[in-house]
Motif scaffolding. Structure first.
Motif, PDB file in Angstrom:
ATOM      1  N   ASP A  79     -74.033-109.977 -22.916  1.00 40.65           N
ATOM      2  CA  ASP A  79     -74.442-110.888 -21.713  1.00 40.65           C
ATOM      3  C   ASP A  79     -73.798-110.604 -20.483  1.00 40.65           C
ATOM      4  N   SER A  80     -73.291-109.360 -20.336  1.00 41.62           N
ATOM      5  CA  SER A  80     -72.808-108.824 -19.052  1.00 41.62           C
ATOM      6  C   SER A  80     -73.840-108.787 -18.243  1.00 41.62           C
ATOM      7  N   ILE A  81     -73.699-109.142 -16.966  1.00 43.25           N
ATOM      8  CA  ILE A  81     -74.825-109.231 -15.982  1.00 43.25           C
ATOM      9  C   ILE A  81     -75.077-107.784 -15.561  1.00 43.25           C
ATOM     10  N   GLU A  82     -74.115-106.899 -15.588  1.00 35.46           N
ATOM     11  CA  GLU A  82     -74.565-105.467 -15.326  1.00 35.46           C
ATOM     12  C   GLU A  82     -75.400-104.938 -16.371  1.00 35.46           C
ATOM     13  N   HIS A  83     -74.994-105.133 -17.730  1.00 35.22           N
ATOM     14  CA  HIS A  83     -75.809-104.754 -18.757  1.00 35.22           C
ATOM     15  C   HIS A  83     -77.376-105.380 -18.658  1.00 35.22           C
ATOM     16  N   ILE A  84     -77.441-106.686 -18.350  1.00 30.61           N
ATOM     17  CA  ILE A  84     -78.821-107.212 -18.205  1.00 30.61           C
ATOM     18  C   ILE A  84     -79.481-106.372 -16.816  1.00 30.61           C
ATOM     19  N   VAL A  85     -78.813-106.359 -15.984  1.00 25.63           N
ATOM     20  CA  VAL A  85     -79.622-105.798 -14.618  1.00 25.63           C
ATOM     21  C   VAL A  85     -80.150-104.590 -15.040  1.00 25.63           C
ATOM     22  N   ALA A  86     -79.332-103.556 -15.450  1.00 26.47           N
ATOM     23  CA  ALA A  86     -79.627-102.432 -15.718  1.00 26.47           C
ATOM     24  C   ALA A  86     -80.675-102.297 -16.726  1.00 26.47           C
ATOM     25  N   ALA A  87     -80.680-102.939 -17.802  1.00 25.63           N
ATOM     26  CA  ALA A  87     -81.636-103.004 -19.041  1.00 25.63           C
ATOM     27  C   ALA A  87     -82.711-103.575 -18.455  1.00 25.63           C
ATOM     28  N   ALA A  88     -82.901-104.715 -17.643  1.00 30.30           N
ATOM     29  CA  ALA A  88     -84.226-105.002 -17.159  1.00 30.30           C
ATOM     30  C   ALA A  88     -84.883-104.037 -16.286  1.00 30.30           C
ATOM     31  N   ILE A  89     -84.220-103.214 -15.617  1.00 33.32           N
ATOM     32  CA  ILE A  89     -84.811-102.212 -14.603  1.00 33.32           C
ATOM     33  C   ILE A  89     -85.399-101.088 -15.483  1.00 33.32           C
ATOM     34  N   LEU A  90     -84.450-100.544 -16.463  1.00 36.97           N
ATOM     35  CA  LEU A  90     -84.678 -99.237 -16.892  1.00 36.97           C
ATOM     36  C   LEU A  90     -86.003 -99.022 -17.798  1.00 36.97           C
ATOM     37  N   PRO A  91     -86.216-100.061 -18.755  1.00 38.31           N
ATOM     38  CA  PRO A  91     -87.777-100.170 -19.114  1.00 38.31           C
ATOM     39  C   PRO A  91     -88.952 -99.790 -18.370  1.00 38.31           C
TER      40      PRO A  91
END
Length: 388
Positions: free
Chosen positions: A6-18
């Motif tokens: 649930d790291s905010i960094e992971h979520i932000v990057a994973a929401a944009i990359l797709p």
């Protein structure tokens, strides 16, 4: 659930990359239009080129489904993004059909890996529905903006300029890689699973997936050209495709609101009807820009609704990992085949055979999905449709 998921960094990057990975597919109607109007390919060649790119998606998503837990994710993402960026840029420099097809396959190969890793990261979070929703909003917003301005893009920077923008997005995505997990996140192994369905239901569900995405894949690729063939202007088509993203957003939000209260069959039937009905209109009636926008919105509503409930159906068969993995591979293979298949049905610039073929595919989709979906017990709570 591992809190690091649930790291905010992971979520932000994973929401944009797709969004970056799926950019060309998201705007495929406009992209295919450009292949014909700007690059000078025939309608049949445009369909084959769309299939070549999605074939790359099919290969990489299937490989990632098998190897995801064994590979270091960041190096894979670096390679995939650079491959995607180089293939987009290279596509703007070639005119030959064969070389263009090879480059589109390579673009899809890289894009599929980016998409798979991004979705897997979001799926491992404690609130996947919310996080997939964020990704969906970004995706549909991007599609709406680009499809609305596609005529102006072609007039100002041309098709090569559009490919340059896609390349820049992919290369820019490299900056997000350090924010992503180094490896596949841990998920909750104790999550409950449904009783295992019988082989007939399981096979029927997978065949249903194939039928739906063969139907939608062919129509989605040619949706802009269908509008132009009906006598609409490029501006009317662009506006209709942009407005259609609102229908897609509603189709994606409905499962979050409704959950499985009424059983999955009801929503799969709704998806089949709203996917097929606009095609009946296109095949039988003259249309204006407003009708085109309404029909495109209904089609995109059905597309997004079907995507969520098909995934939910597969997850409910009892062997969540295997059924969803196989179903994802079937989806992309069918989506890859669809534009090429549709290209063989175009007769003298007319798309009626494509439209009726897709309508038949949606009907067969519902028939094949019914044995697995009909027995679903409706739930009174609206928890997540799919356990991640």
């Amino acid at each position: 659930m591992n809190r690091s998921n649930d790291s905010i960094e992971h979520i932000v990057a994973a929401a944009i990359l797709p969004v970056i990975g799926g950019a060309a597919f998201i705007i495929q109607p406009g992209f295919v239009q450009g292949l014909v109007s700007e690059k000078g390919f025939t309608e049949q060649q445009a369909g084959l080129l769309a299939s070549a790119e999605v074939a790359g998606f099919a290969v990489s998503t299937t490989l990632l489904a098998v190897l995801a837990t064994r590979l270091p994710w960041r190096p894979v993402l670096y390679v995939a993004l650079l491959l995607c960026g180089a293939a987009h840029a290279g596509s703007g420099l070639v005119a030959e059909f064969e070389w263009f097809a090879i480059l589109r396959f390579l673009a899809g190969l890289g894009a599929g890996a980016v998409l798979s890793i991004g979705w897997a990261t979001l799926g491992a979070t404690s609130k996947p529905d919310r996080n997939f929703g964020v990704n969906l909003v970004l995706t549909l917003t991007f599609a709406a903006i680009v499809l609305y301005y596609i005529p102006q893009i072609f007039q100002t920077i041309g098709f090569a300029g559009l490919l340059g923008l896609l390349s820049a997005m992919a290369i820019g995505g490299v900056g997000l890689v350090p924010l992503m997990p180094a490896r596949a996140p841990d998920v909750n192994p104790g999550a409950p699973q449904a009783p295992r369905a019988g082989p007939t239901k399981r096979l029927g569900a997978q065949i249903a997936v194939a039928f739906y995405f063969i139907g939608i894949g062919g129509v989605w690729a040619y949706l802009a050209l269908i509008g132009l063939a009906k006598g609409l202007s490029q501006e009317e088509v662009a506006s209709g495709l942009a407005i259609a993203q609102i229908g897609g957003l509603v189709g994606a939000i409905l499962p979050v609101v409704a959950g499985n209260r009424f059983g999955r069959w009801v929503f799969l039937a709704l998806a089949a009807v709203t996917s097929a009905a606009p095609l009946v209109v296109f095949a039988n009636y003259s249309i204006d820009g407003q009708v085109y926008a309404l029909c495109a919105s209904a089609l995109n509503f059905g597309f997004n609704l079907a995507q969520v409930y098909i995934l939910s159906l597969l997850a409910g068969l009892g062997d969540r990992t295997r059924d969803v993995t196989v179903g994802t591979a079937v989806q992309w293979v069918a989506t890859a085949v669809a534009p090429a298949l549709a290209s063989t049905m175009i007769v003298d610039g007319e798309y009626d055979t494509v439209l009726w073929g897709a309508i038949a595919a949606f009907a067969l989709f519902l028939v094949c999905a019914t044995p697995a979906a009909w027995g679903d017990a409706p739930r009174r709570s609206s928890g997540p449709l799919v356990e991640h």
